[in-house]
Design a protein around this motif. Sequence first.
Motif, mmCIF file in Angstrom:
data_model
loop_
_atom_site.group_PDB
_atom_site.id
_atom_site.type_symbol
_atom_site.label_atom_id
_atom_site.label_comp_id
_atom_site.label_asym_id
_atom_site.label_seq_id
_atom_site.Cartn_x
_atom_site.Cartn_y
_atom_site.Cartn_z
ATOM 1 N N GLN A 1 13.234 -11.088 -12.001
ATOM 2 C CA GLN A 1 11.983 -10.764 -11.302
ATOM 3 C C GLN A 1 10.913 -10.355 -12.324
ATOM 4 N N LEU A 2 9.663 -10.322 -11.861
ATOM 5 C CA LEU A 2 8.570 -9.940 -12.765
ATOM 6 C C LEU A 2 8.608 -8.447 -13.076
ATOM 7 N N HIS A 3 8.073 -8.126 -14.257
ATOM 8 C CA HIS A 3 8.016 -6.749 -14.724
ATOM 9 C C HIS A 3 6.566 -6.535 -15.151
ATOM 10 N N LEU A 4 6.109 -5.282 -15.260
ATOM 11 C CA LEU A 4 4.706 -5.040 -15.657
ATOM 12 C C LEU A 4 4.358 -5.702 -16.985
ATOM 13 N N ASP A 5 5.337 -5.741 -17.891
ATOM 14 C CA ASP A 5 5.084 -6.317 -19.219
ATOM 15 C C ASP A 5 4.728 -7.802 -19.125
ATOM 16 N N ASP A 6 5.116 -8.454 -18.020
ATOM 17 C CA ASP A 6 4.810 -9.882 -17.872
ATOM 18 C C ASP A 6 3.315 -10.129 -17.675
ATOM 19 N N ILE A 7 2.618 -9.110 -17.175
ATOM 20 C CA ILE A 7 1.154 -9.264 -17.041
ATOM 21 C C ILE A 7 0.551 -9.365 -18.436
ATOM 22 N N ALA B 1 0.832 -1.194 0.000
ATOM 23 C CA ALA B 1 0.000 0.000 0.000
ATOM 24 C C ALA B 1 0.874 1.255 0.000
ATOM 25 N N THR B 2 1.915 1.268 0.852
ATOM 26 C CA THR B 2 2.781 2.460 0.896
ATOM 27 C C THR B 2 3.505 2.637 -0.435
ATOM 28 N N ASN B 3 3.898 1.501 -1.054
ATOM 29 C CA ASN B 3 4.569 1.572 -2.354
ATOM 30 C C ASN B 3 3.669 2.164 -3.430
ATOM 31 N N LEU B 4 2.398 1.700 -3.411
ATOM 32 C CA LEU B 4 1.446 2.140 -4.442
ATOM 33 C C LEU B 4 1.118 3.618 -4.274
ATOM 34 N N MET B 5 1.101 4.100 -3.021
ATOM 35 C CA MET B 5 0.790 5.510 -2.761
ATOM 36 C C MET B 5 1.806 6.424 -3.468
ATOM 37 N N GLN C 1 -1.442 6.808 -13.790
ATOM 38 C CA GLN C 1 -0.877 5.579 -14.348
ATOM 39 C C GLN C 1 -1.578 4.351 -13.768
ATOM 40 N N SER C 2 -1.719 4.362 -12.429
ATOM 41 C CA SER C 2 -2.323 3.196 -11.755
ATOM 42 C C SER C 2 -3.734 2.962 -12.259
ATOM 43 N N ILE C 3 -4.520 4.047 -12.359
ATOM 44 C CA ILE C 3 -5.922 3.911 -12.793
ATOM 45 C C ILE C 3 -5.962 3.416 -14.239
ATOM 46 N N GLY C 4 -5.097 3.978 -15.083
ATOM 47 C CA GLY C 4 -5.033 3.558 -16.490
ATOM 48 C C GLY C 4 -4.717 2.076 -16.600
ATOM 49 N N PHE C 5 -3.735 1.654 -15.799
ATOM 50 C CA PHE C 5 -3.317 0.251 -15.813
ATOM 51 C C PHE C 5 -4.484 -0.662 -15.398
ATOM 52 N N LEU C 6 -5.192 -0.262 -14.324
ATOM 53 C CA LEU C 6 -6.337 -1.060 -13.844
ATOM 54 C C LEU C 6 -7.424 -1.140 -14.906
#
Length: 930
Positions: A778-784, A532-536, A542-547
Amino acid sequence: VSVFILAGLLVHCVFLVSIFDIYFSSPLVHGMTPQQTPLPPPAKRLVLFVADGLRADSLYELNSNNTPRAPYLRGILENNGSWGISHTRVPTESRPGHVALIAGFYEDVSAVAKGWKENPVEFDSVFNESKYTWSWGSPDILPMFAKGATGDHVYTFCYAAESEDFGAQDAAKLDMWVFDHVKSFFNSSRSNQTLFSALNEEKVVLFLHLLGIDTNGHAHRPNSREYKENIKKVDEGVKEIASMIDNFYGNDGKTAFILTSDHGMTDWGSHGAGHPSETLTPLIVWGAGVNYPQKVTSQFFEDNFLKEWKLENLKRLDVNQADIAPLMASLIGVPFPLNSVGTLPLEYLNNSAHFKAESMFTNAVQILEQFKVKMSQKKETTLSFLFTPFKPLSDSEQINFLKKTRLYIQQQKYDEAVSLCKTLINLALEGLSYYHTYDRLFLGLSIAMGFVGWTTYVILVIIKTHTNLTKTVQTNNKESTVLFYSFAFVGMIIAFFLLIQTCPWTYYVYCLLPVPVWYAVVRELPVIQDLATNLMSLHIGQSIGFLLVCTLGIEILVFSFFYRSALTIGLLVFAGWPVITQLWVQAKTTALIWTLLCVLLAIFPLMPVVGREPNITLVIATGLLTFLISCSSLASLCKSENKYRNNEDLKVRFYQMLSIALSTYVVSSTHDSLKNKQGLPVLNQIISWMTLVSSSVLPLLSPTFLFQRLFSILLSLMSTYLLLSTGYEALFPLVLSGLMFVWINMEQEALQHYGLSFKPKLAVFNFTYATDITQFRQLHLDDIRRSFFFVFFIVTAFFGTGNIASVNSFDPASVYCFLTVFSPFMMGGLLVLKVVIPFVLVSCAFEAVQVTTQLSSKSLFLIVLVISDIMALHFFFLVKDYGSWLDIGTSISHYVLVMSLTIFMMLMNGLAQLLTTKRLELPRRTKHHS
């Protein structure tokens, strides 16, 4: 990790099975007393003809020259008897259809899974209540009514199961067998005193099951000459049997005749779903106690069949399929079958108003009995302060209804009595359904809690072990002990609560499952806080767009289950992916091929469902195309540098090419042989089965270099797939695997594009050396996105060539190279294999993507698990057991499909690893030097 995967498998199996407990458990109850009309019946005996697979329109419509297709039966409904349409329910298969006709209830879906031939649940039937029943016909249908009967009064005469051959000269011989055996049976009774006196008893049933029409429909389609000629032969047979029986009994006017069907058939020769061509079946009733044709000036039905059939002036009396059982019971005066939910169709009866009212009263009491038993069962297993009864039929209301009806009958107000009985029947059926679904909400919530908990836990595991988003946090021992005991306490309370109510053991599984799952989630609380602290700290836009992008992707997947064209839209978006991400700048050729193949594959979901229009020429052309591709690859393999190949590898490739050529030949010659009605040639059958067996072994003999092994897997599976193809779908695995090869290359480019790692040389990349643990990143966003591509391709592999969610899209013609004699489990197994082949291709490509992008197979697979679980939760809430039967069937199969996909992907993951990394060595000959 293996414990985690095992737990996942177990949890998903529970989720999958739960739907059958929640929505589709057996509705049957036992312990009712038989109810019988007190007045003498109009008929002594009943003859039931069931023409398996006969559609209503096929029987009633006229030929092109305006002559009736079945002259005798047409004459009956115009001059002697009553007619209508019997509406069947899904699944429109032979077994549930006959149970509805003869026992009066609609079998629950679970019975189909328990096998076709035997009797998974004990039930009462008209045959069981009769004094004697003699039946002739198929070994798939008759034994189940004899097995369920008490005493020894239901006799069956069946032909051999091998006679049910789709490739035989003419299936009408099955019906001729029945007619001939009935005739010789009656002839032999003249010289057999015991049989003769038994035949002259009251309450006798003769059942003729005629399978020829169904078999001809499967083999040649319902619009074929064979199907229509079979109807004519059945018409002649019915005429002969009816006149022979009348003569045998000296025209005593005490025989009732019923002709109907268990289900219809689609234009492409299959059944099982809820299309009108499958659910509308004919019903013609004549003889003792049956109404004569009623002339009318106008009548309204939503379908426009009456005009087509030129029957506008004869009253059409429609019934539900289960209503035929009480009709038969009423005609010969036997007790109504105990589990029957049918309502007696009074308009078919030619009898006094008193008889009709008494029969209707018996019907109402018989259904009310079931309601009472169901209510008392529920009452016993629920705590009294939690029990909410079905208000409209409280004990006082029941007594009130029965008293009123009795009074009306005594006062000879028969119409009022009948309408009161109909109200009572409807209320009792509503009440039965109310108690049957009593625990649904509570179980549904438990499963949903488990689902959400499990998905959350998987997301946490991914974040904790495969990304750099969280720091490792030390857990406080004291806190974790308190947590453990509090969750254990909650579990004990739930178990105690279920114990008092004497719930079945499955309820314990469903209700206790969320407890350990949520315990595991709450234990990871520090990870959640850290995340949660990381996401803040991230950019909110960006976060909303990604979701939003994630949600849109999953919704497209869910949508594709209802509309295959959604896959086309998805594939066209994929085609533009290199342009959107600027990938095409660094790899123009690869990007262009990717776009082309995406567009090509996007055509498949727009095509009609497989099996509707067979096209053998296309299958043969695909076989030749595959052969040419393998020739060119063999040539390039021969030219390649020597260190990567040896002669053994060339031999394996040569065998695979031979196998493709043989498959193409078998498809062509089997088709011709069946067309000429010469059956399935034995040589073809042997080659087909040998190809099937060898296709699982040959890839393991090929080298484990990336493209060589993948190409070998494609060739082996393709030879089996060709044998199972009937039309354009043969091209599908070819285009799909082409796209998969390009996908592997594109993912390499993407890795470089994001600067995640160096680019390994794919041509010399070897599966067996790819599992070095130190190289994993490690995983990267592109892996999703990678994982989403995989799920999308899996769904495309599934729905690309047809909506398998519907039972009627299975075409038996697909398996004719392997067998033509009806065998539901063998045929089902081969059809499942056909569905699995594109799956395996996608799974192997995904394995290659994981290995070449240096990810542990587990991490990507966990993301896939999350995506498919979110889809499954959608479908869990979309399951329904009301509405049209087509909707119900589709909603169940969607959920079952997504859950099976998830369980399947776990197994496929293992299979893909085996297929890509294992190698069998052939024993080498050692050279002797003299």
